[in-house]
Design a protein around this motif. Structure first.
Motif, mmCIF file in Angstrom:
data_model
loop_
_atom_site.group_PDB
_atom_site.id
_atom_site.type_symbol
_atom_site.label_atom_id
_atom_site.label_comp_id
_atom_site.label_asym_id
_atom_site.label_seq_id
_atom_site.Cartn_x
_atom_site.Cartn_y
_atom_site.Cartn_z
ATOM 1 N N ALA A 453 42.535 28.765 60.210
ATOM 2 C CA ALA A 453 43.327 28.167 59.128
ATOM 3 C C ALA A 453 42.418 27.524 58.092
ATOM 4 C CB ALA A 453 44.311 27.144 59.697
ATOM 5 N N ALA A 454 41.372 26.832 58.555
ATOM 6 C CA ALA A 454 40.435 26.197 57.630
ATOM 7 C C ALA A 454 39.688 27.249 56.805
ATOM 8 C CB ALA A 454 39.449 25.334 58.411
ATOM 9 N N LEU A 455 39.248 28.323 57.465
ATOM 10 C CA LEU A 455 38.562 29.393 56.738
ATOM 11 C C LEU A 455 39.495 30.047 55.718
ATOM 12 C CD1 LEU A 455 36.628 31.068 59.695
ATOM 13 C CD2 LEU A 455 35.598 29.906 57.736
ATOM 14 N N LEU A 456 40.736 30.281 56.114
ATOM 15 C CA LEU A 456 41.702 30.909 55.204
ATOM 16 C C LEU A 456 41.990 30.031 54.001
ATOM 17 C CD1 LEU A 456 44.066 32.407 57.910
ATOM 18 C CD2 LEU A 456 42.943 33.723 56.094
ATOM 19 N N PHE A 457 42.049 28.735 54.205
ATOM 20 C CA PHE A 457 42.261 27.826 53.075
ATOM 21 C C PHE A 457 41.096 27.945 52.086
ATOM 22 C CE2 PHE A 457 41.826 23.738 50.899
ATOM 23 C CZ PHE A 457 43.123 23.552 50.420
ATOM 24 N N GLY A 458 39.864 27.989 52.612
ATOM 25 C CA GLY A 458 38.701 28.135 51.744
ATOM 26 C C GLY A 458 38.694 29.464 51.006
ATOM 27 N N PHE A 459 39.057 30.555 51.688
ATOM 28 C CA PHE A 459 39.104 31.868 51.044
ATOM 29 C C PHE A 459 40.196 31.926 49.975
ATOM 30 C CE2 PHE A 459 37.183 33.514 55.162
ATOM 31 C CZ PHE A 459 35.930 33.727 54.598
ATOM 32 N N THR A 460 41.319 31.253 50.220
ATOM 33 C CA THR A 460 42.390 31.218 49.221
ATOM 34 C C THR A 460 41.921 30.511 47.955
ATOM 35 O OG1 THR A 460 44.051 31.151 50.989
ATOM 36 C CG2 THR A 460 44.786 30.536 48.798
ATOM 37 N N ALA A 461 41.240 29.381 48.130
ATOM 38 C CA ALA A 461 40.724 28.640 46.977
ATOM 39 C C ALA A 461 39.689 29.467 46.215
ATOM 40 C CB ALA A 461 40.113 27.314 47.437
ATOM 41 N N PHE A 462 38.818 30.157 46.942
ATOM 42 C CA PHE A 462 37.804 30.990 46.294
ATOM 43 C C PHE A 462 38.461 32.117 45.500
ATOM 44 C CE2 PHE A 462 35.201 34.787 46.183
ATOM 45 C CZ PHE A 462 33.997 34.309 45.688
ATOM 46 N N THR A 463 39.447 32.782 46.102
ATOM 47 C CA THR A 463 40.132 33.886 45.431
ATOM 48 C C THR A 463 40.809 33.406 44.154
ATOM 49 O OG1 THR A 463 40.496 35.002 47.550
ATOM 50 C CG2 THR A 463 41.905 35.672 45.711
ATOM 51 N N TYR A 464 41.423 32.236 44.203
ATOM 52 C CA TYR A 464 42.100 31.690 43.022
ATOM 53 C C TYR A 464 41.108 31.436 41.885
ATOM 54 C CZ TYR A 464 44.798 28.580 40.031
ATOM 55 O OH TYR A 464 45.410 28.014 38.943
ATOM 56 N N ARG A 465 39.918 30.981 42.239
ATOM 57 C CA ARG A 465 38.949 30.593 41.219
ATOM 58 C C ARG A 465 38.094 31.758 40.723
ATOM 59 N NH1 ARG A 465 37.751 25.455 40.177
ATOM 60 N NH2 ARG A 465 35.606 26.050 39.651
ATOM 61 N N ARG A 466 37.795 32.728 41.593
ATOM 62 C CA ARG A 466 36.751 33.678 41.248
ATOM 63 C C ARG A 466 37.192 35.137 41.132
ATOM 64 N NH1 ARG A 466 31.586 31.710 42.188
ATOM 65 N NH2 ARG A 466 30.950 33.644 41.156
ATOM 66 N N LEU A 467 38.315 35.528 41.717
ATOM 67 C CA LEU A 467 38.700 36.942 41.687
ATOM 68 C C LEU A 467 39.512 37.250 40.437
ATOM 69 C CD1 LEU A 467 38.827 39.728 43.107
ATOM 70 C CD2 LEU A 467 40.972 38.978 44.146
ATOM 71 N N PRO A 468 39.019 38.120 39.556
ATOM 72 C CA PRO A 468 39.820 38.507 38.390
ATOM 73 C C PRO A 468 40.831 39.579 38.764
ATOM 74 C CG PRO A 468 37.718 39.622 38.330
ATOM 75 C CD PRO A 468 37.694 38.743 39.560
ATOM 76 N N GLU A 469 41.838 39.753 37.929
ATOM 77 C CA GLU A 469 42.803 40.819 38.148
ATOM 78 C C GLU A 469 42.219 42.118 37.611
ATOM 79 O OE1 GLU A 469 44.993 42.975 39.571
ATOM 80 O OE2 GLU A 469 45.910 41.007 39.864
ATOM 81 N N THR A 470 42.121 43.142 38.467
ATOM 82 C CA THR A 470 41.524 44.422 38.071
ATOM 83 C C THR A 470 42.574 45.504 37.821
ATOM 84 O OG1 THR A 470 41.283 45.076 40.399
ATOM 85 C CG2 THR A 470 39.438 43.900 39.380
ATOM 86 N N LYS A 471 43.837 45.166 37.988
ATOM 87 C CA LYS A 471 44.905 46.160 37.820
ATOM 88 C C LYS A 471 44.881 46.758 36.418
ATOM 89 C CE LYS A 471 49.026 44.749 36.897
ATOM 90 N NZ LYS A 471 50.377 44.165 36.920
ATOM 91 N N GLY A 472 44.827 48.095 36.347
ATOM 92 C CA GLY A 472 44.930 48.790 35.079
ATOM 93 C C GLY A 472 43.718 48.679 34.178
ATOM 94 N N LYS A 473 42.599 48.163 34.668
ATOM 95 C CA LYS A 473 41.409 47.969 33.831
ATOM 96 C C LYS A 473 40.326 48.966 34.233
ATOM 97 C CE LYS A 473 42.147 43.036 32.923
ATOM 98 N NZ LYS A 473 43.468 42.933 33.538
ATOM 99 N N ASN A 474 39.540 49.392 33.230
ATOM 100 C CA ASN A 474 38.403 50.242 33.551
ATOM 101 C C ASN A 474 37.195 49.380 33.888
ATOM 102 O OD1 ASN A 474 37.150 49.424 31.116
ATOM 103 N ND2 ASN A 474 38.084 51.116 29.972
ATOM 104 N N PHE A 475 36.084 50.051 34.200
ATOM 105 C CA PHE A 475 34.914 49.312 34.689
ATOM 106 C C PHE A 475 34.299 48.433 33.614
ATOM 107 C CE2 PHE A 475 35.187 53.328 37.095
ATOM 108 C CZ PHE A 475 35.510 52.786 38.329
ATOM 109 N N GLU A 476 34.355 48.866 32.370
ATOM 110 C CA GLU A 476 33.818 48.050 31.282
ATOM 111 C C GLU A 476 34.619 46.765 31.128
ATOM 112 O OE1 GLU A 476 34.065 50.668 27.980
ATOM 113 O OE2 GLU A 476 32.235 51.767 28.479
ATOM 114 N N GLU A 477 35.936 46.879 31.199
ATOM 115 C CA GLU A 477 36.792 45.703 31.054
ATOM 116 C C GLU A 477 36.599 44.722 32.208
ATOM 117 O OE1 GLU A 477 40.519 47.876 28.704
ATOM 118 O OE2 GLU A 477 40.460 47.834 30.884
ATOM 119 N N ILE A 478 36.432 45.260 33.413
ATOM 120 C CA ILE A 478 36.233 44.390 34.581
ATOM 121 C C ILE A 478 34.895 43.665 34.475
ATOM 122 C CG2 ILE A 478 35.898 44.380 37.083
ATOM 123 C CD1 ILE A 478 37.911 46.762 37.163
#
Length: 509
Positions: A453-478
């Motif tokens: 649970a502690a690890l999952l909380f940390g991964f959730t926070a990381f995903t919120y802060r660092r993962l961009p949305e890649t849906k429908g984007k090409n490699f240049e846009e990402i």
């Protein structure tokens, strides 16, 4: 005339054929667990610790490995543990070779070459009764693990490169869908009244190589990756033919132009090796996110559920825990299908956040159920419901997305090296969880899932802060998203889209 975004028969054939490797991966991963006691008995006989089949004496009325016996002989237990763990070791080793094999003769021929390993591993286990079962099963599992380390990189790489942008997410999840279907098949036919018995267990293990035979017959019908043909080999005409086979009759100039720009960019720098990728400050943000996505998949606790679900259900007071484990496999498959339907609508980032956050909540609920199962009636059902929901949330996001998002985050040049590093990270953390969970469970008892649970909380926070949305984007846009600092706040979304349009316009000019 097709638009180039349509799902054609050739594309469906190519994706489903590649996914047979993923099916074999899932089958090989799950097949060893159901017939554990049967295999241990045969190991004992091979080692001379038990009487041969058909011989039973009063002194051996209760023998190590029988269901009635809690502990197997230490030597049998050692060989059994090695049979399970060697699979991950093979995957760790071969994960570094994904880029080399994929680039050597292409993605399609790379999968064909890897199938020789799968057939060899399956034959070793299928005929293990002819010699020493413990030696042949361990050797076969090692070879199959080596194969699965390759296929876990080659399949997402190939599918990611041939999928139209509009369906890239849905087709990317097919890899995980095939894995969970393979696990479910192994759980069902591994029941003792089907193949998980003294007479047929070697056939059960030998079938691990069967999908490779079918895949080898179908792969010659599949087009090679257009991106591999154009960007790595410079064969524009062959790439165009592959595009037309995959997408139907359409104007391929836009896709070829995107690949041309990517090739020009790749030609300006030397080949991106694993060491140069690790040292690249420009690509480090993408690599960090990719590795964290794979860590979140494996360190979420999901393999603790997959490897030890029967024991967890039994500890939670569930009757017939084997069938509850098959129920987990069925839920696993169903919610992967849900992810296929949602991933190109809701987006990768949204599903990862929902999945990790939901798993964190379920881990807490699981802990409560396990802690108070002897104090309050019905707590065993709380534990069971939490396990089922835990698996459901996993397959919505953290299960399928890490496998294909690496191919989305990197262009053609660094992609094989990135997939190799991500695969190494995935297999290594898989091995660590599989080996350490029994000891962690013994140490923490009912509180074991508090750690996850502690690890999952940390991964959730990381995903919120660092993962961009890649849906429908090409490699240049990402890549532009990472240069601008990762995810965008909702209020900045429109402004960000305008910036991307301006960036593309200036690039085209």
């Amino acid at each position: 005339m097709a638009s180039g975004k349509d799902l054609t028969g050739t594309l469906a054939l190519a994706v489903s054929t590649a996914a047979l490797g993923s099916l074999q991966f899932g089958y090989s991963m799950g097949v060893i667990n159901a017939p554990q006691r049967v295999i241990e008995r045969h190991y004992g006989r091979s080692l001379g610790l038990l009487p041969q089949e058909g011989v039973r004496t009063s002194e051996n009325a209760s023998v190590p490995g029988d269901p009635s016996q809690e502990q197997a002989h230490p030597a049998v237990l050692m060989y059994w543990s090695l049979s399970v763990a060697i699979f991950s070791v093979g995957g760790v080793v071969s994960s570094f070779l994904v880029g080399f094999v994929g680039d050597l003769r292409g993605r399609v021929k790379g999968m064909l070459m890897a199938n020789l390993l799968a057939v060899a591993g399956g034959l070793l286990m299928g005929f293990c009764k002819l010699w020493k079962p413990h030696v042949m099963v361990i050797a076969g599992r090692a070879i199959l693990g080596f194969y699965c380390g390759l296929t876990s990189g080659l399949v997402p790489m190939y599918i990611g490169e041939i999928a139209p942008k509009a369906y890239r997410g849905a087709l990317g999840t097919v890899h995980q869908l095939a894995i969970v279907i393979g696990i479910l098949i192994s759980q069902v036919i591994g029941l003792d009244f089907i193949l998980g018995n003294d007479d047929m267990w070697h056939v059960l293990l030998g079938l691990s190589g069967a999908p490779a035979v079918l895949q080898s017959l179908l792969l010659p019908l599949c087009p090679e990756s257009p991106r591999y043909l154009y960007i790595l080999l410079g064969k524009e005409r062959e790439a165009q033919k592959s595009l037309l086979r995959l997408k139907g009759a359409y104007d391929a100039s836009a896709d070829l132009e995107e690949m041309r720009r990517e090739k020009e960019e790749a030609d300006q720098v030397s080949r991106v090796s694993i060491s140069s990728l690790l040292c690249s400050s420009e690509l480090r943000p993408q690599l960090f996110v990719a590795l964290m996505m794979h860590l979140s998949q494996q360190l979420s606790g999901i393999n603790a559920i997959f490897y030890y679900s029967t024991a967890i259900f039994a500890g939670a007071g569930i009757g017939q825990p084997v069938y509850a484990t098959i129920g987990v496999g069925a839920i696993n498959t169903f919610f992967t299908l849900v992810s296929v339907a949602l991933v190109d609508r809701a987006g990768r980032r949204t599903l990862m956040l929902a999945g990790l956050g939901g798993m964190c909540f379920c881990a807490v609920a699981m802990t409560i159920g396990l802690k108070f199962q002897t104090s309050y009636a019905g707590m065993s059902y709380v534990s069971m419901a939490a396990i089922f929901l835990f698996v459901a949330f996993f397959e919505i996001g953290p299960g399928p997305i890490p496998w294909f998002i690496v191919a989305e985050l990197f262009s053609q040049g660094p992609r094989p090296a990135a997939i190799a590093l991500a695969g190494f990270c995935n297999w290594t953390s898989n091995f660590i969880v599989g080996m350490t969970f029994p000891y962690i469970q013994k140490w923490l008892g009912a509180y074991v899932f508090v750690l996850f649970a502690a690890l999952l909380f940390g991964f959730t926070a990381f995903t919120y802060r660092r993962l961009p949305e890649t849906k429908g984007k090409n490699f240049e846009e990402i890549a532009a998203l990472f240069r601008k600092g990762g995810k965008k706040a909702p209020a900045d979304a429109k402004r960000h889209d305008v910036e991307l349009l301006q960036l593309n316009a200036s690039t085209s000019a």
